[in-house]
Motif scaffolding. Structure first.
Motif, PDB file in Angstrom:
ATOM      1  N   ALA A  92       0.817  -1.220   0.000  1.00 46.46           N
ATOM      2  CA  ALA A  92       0.000   0.000   0.000  1.00 46.46           C
ATOM      3  C   ALA A  92       0.851   1.270   0.000  1.00 46.46           C
ATOM      4  O   ALA A  92       0.585   2.188  -0.787  1.00 46.46           O
ATOM      5  N   PRO A  93       1.895   1.373   0.838  1.00 54.13           N
ATOM      6  CA  PRO A  93       2.720   2.585   0.780  1.00 54.13           C
ATOM      7  C   PRO A  93       3.437   2.758  -0.564  1.00 54.13           C
ATOM      8  O   PRO A  93       3.631   3.881  -1.019  1.00 54.13           O
ATOM      9  N   ALA A  96       0.760   4.086  -2.922  1.00 60.02           N
ATOM     10  CA  ALA A  96       0.446   5.465  -2.527  1.00 60.02           C
ATOM     11  C   ALA A  96       1.579   6.414  -2.935  1.00 60.02           C
ATOM     12  O   ALA A  96       1.325   7.495  -3.468  1.00 60.02           O
ATOM     13  N   SER A  97       2.804   6.006  -2.709  1.00 62.86           N
ATOM     14  CA  SER A  97       3.951   6.827  -3.083  1.00 62.86           C
ATOM     15  C   SER A  97       3.988   7.046  -4.588  1.00 62.86           C
ATOM     16  O   SER A  97       4.189   8.168  -5.063  1.00 62.86           O
ATOM     17  N   ALA A  99       1.444   6.810  -6.676  1.00 58.36           N
ATOM     18  CA  ALA A  99       0.265   7.580  -7.089  1.00 58.36           C
ATOM     19  C   ALA A  99       0.453   9.070  -6.824  1.00 58.36           C
ATOM     20  O   ALA A  99       0.004   9.914  -7.604  1.00 58.36           O
ATOM     21  N   HIS A 100       1.140   9.409  -5.721  1.00 58.92           N
ATOM     22  CA  HIS A 100       1.365  10.818  -5.403  1.00 58.92           C
ATOM     23  C   HIS A 100       2.384  11.448  -6.354  1.00 58.92           C
ATOM     24  O   HIS A 100       2.268  12.616  -6.703  1.00 58.92           O
TER      25      HIS A 100
END
Length: 128
Positions: A92-93, A96-97, A99-100
């Protein structure tokens, strides 16, 4: 885990696509990307043979190289090590990383949703 450098990985990519292939064929393919010298390629091929990533057979005066590890197996090992090293084994991180930093396309998002749905279904079936 097989430790393959970036330069060795460039050779492996060619070999995974064109196996079996000679050093000359590999040099020809790599020179389309940047200038690779035959001696450098042969040195890297020997390293990959010594690491157990490649096998070779002789055909006349030429050596034909073939992979001993499948591309998907290597990708799974390398990606697992990457996630473990940088994100303590958590996906997940990583997502998320990414995607950002990069914009995810609608196709990327749809594929991720399908993947999550499939994994949830598999987990549900395993628990039943």
């Amino acid at each position: 885990m097989l430790d393959i450098s970036n330069a060795e990985l460039a050779l492996m990519q060619v070999i995974w696509q064109r196996s079996p292939c000679s050093a000359a064929e590999i040099v020809q393919q790599l020179q389309q990307q940047k200038e690779w010298h035959e001696k450098t390629v042969k040195t890297l091929l020997n390293r990959l043979v010594n690491k157990g990533a490649l096998a070779y057979e002789t055909q006349g005066r030429a050596y034909l190289y073939s992979p001993l590890i499948a591309k998907t197996d290597y990708q799974q090992q390398a990606s697992g090590n990457f996630v473990q090293k940088l994100f303590a084994g958590r996906i997940a991180p990583l997502v998320a990383s990414f995607a950002h930093k990069h914009e995810l396309s609608p196709t990327d998002l749809a594929e991720l949703k399908q993947l999550v749905a499939r994994l949830e279904q598999e987990k549900y079936e395993d628990e039943s």
